[in-house]
Design a protein around this motif. Sequence first.
Motif, short mmCIF file in Angstrom:
data_model
loop_
_atom_site.label_atom_id
_atom_site.label_comp_id
_atom_site.label_asym_id
_atom_site.label_seq_id
_atom_site.Cartn_x
_atom_site.Cartn_y
_atom_site.Cartn_z
N ARG A 64 -2.44 4.95 -7.25
CA ARG A 64 -2.16 5.53 -5.93
C ARG A 64 -2.30 4.46 -4.84
N ALA A 65 -3.09 3.42 -5.10
CA ALA A 65 -3.33 2.39 -4.10
C ALA A 65 -2.05 1.63 -3.74
N VAL A 66 -1.03 1.65 -4.60
CA VAL A 66 0.18 0.87 -4.32
C VAL A 66 1.35 1.73 -3.86
N TYR A 67 1.15 3.05 -3.81
CA TYR A 67 2.23 3.94 -3.37
C TYR A 67 2.06 4.29 -1.90
N VAL A 68 3.17 4.59 -1.24
CA VAL A 68 3.14 4.88 0.18
C VAL A 68 2.61 6.28 0.47
N SER A 69 2.62 7.18 -0.54
CA SER A 69 2.14 8.55 -0.32
C SER A 69 1.86 9.21 -1.66
N ASP A 70 1.18 10.35 -1.61
CA ASP A 70 0.94 11.13 -2.82
C ASP A 70 2.26 11.61 -3.42
N ALA A 71 3.18 12.00 -2.55
CA ALA A 71 4.47 12.49 -3.02
C ALA A 71 5.25 11.39 -3.74
#
Length: 313
Positions: A64-71
């Motif tokens: 999750r640390a590298v994604y822009v959002s949970d979605a």
Amino acid sequence: MQAKSDVSPSAASDSGAARMRALMVRAPMAVGFVKDGHFELVSEHFNHLFGHGDDTDLVGQSTRAVYVSDAAQLSVHERMSAAFISGKPLDDEFEFVRRDGSRFWGRLQATPVQWDSPAGESLWLLEDVTVARQQRMLPTWTAKHDALTELANRREFERRLGEHVGSRRHEPVSVLWVDVDKFTEVVAAMGSEVGDHFLYGLGQLLITKVRASDLVARLEHDHFAVLLPNCDQHYAEIVAEKMRSGIAAYRLRWGLHRTRVKACIGVVQIQSTLETVDAVIGAAVLACTEAKAAGGDSVRVFISAGGYEELAG
């Protein structure tokens, strides 16, 4: 009697781990291993890509640390799972976020470490394609390039070829026409997605066989063309044979899919009797057609109207 190994299993394991650590430090690419939604092991380049260095590390952190959002994380995870279950890797571009909050577009190539356990550990290869993506969005780029292979398109190829047809510079210029043998059978057996990745890989292979001053284009379907400025028929034949043998040796590995093809190549050097772009391309196509009629996997050279020369194949 079976000889005993002088290396203990633990020593072999330690050696393998040491090699992996050395690879992850020195590999000039962003490589990561992911398990249960966390980074298990990442290369130094992978860390740097996300703004980490000597004091911070992605190892142990959630993806999750590298994604822009949970979605965004959920979307990529769902697409990855669907690809793995169907026996295919994930190969697509996504927006990622660095440690400092800045964003970039990355091409993520992900595949299970073990295909019989697609939900287990996965291997990620990541490349920053922000600049390339911006270029592809420019009207000038899209007007000149084939969207699938990122090679020159027919319009750009014909424009560049037109600069040489009828030229009085007297430098030899040659053209190759490359036609993949029985490519429709690959698409029918494996699907259009595998076919698309094969065409992209084939285009990249062709680029490695030419000079920086040459132009490789995808004109239609499984047909490619190559413009060779300052290249006479003799050297064009050599390039064509390198391409033919390279294609014959090329294997597409896409997930659980494996395939290979061969190709026919027509060669023509621009001559005074070929007065238009269409005439030059037509001569190369006719030479290629002769190669196909002879059984495929071969090269033919257009000499003059009605004349061809057979090359090894």
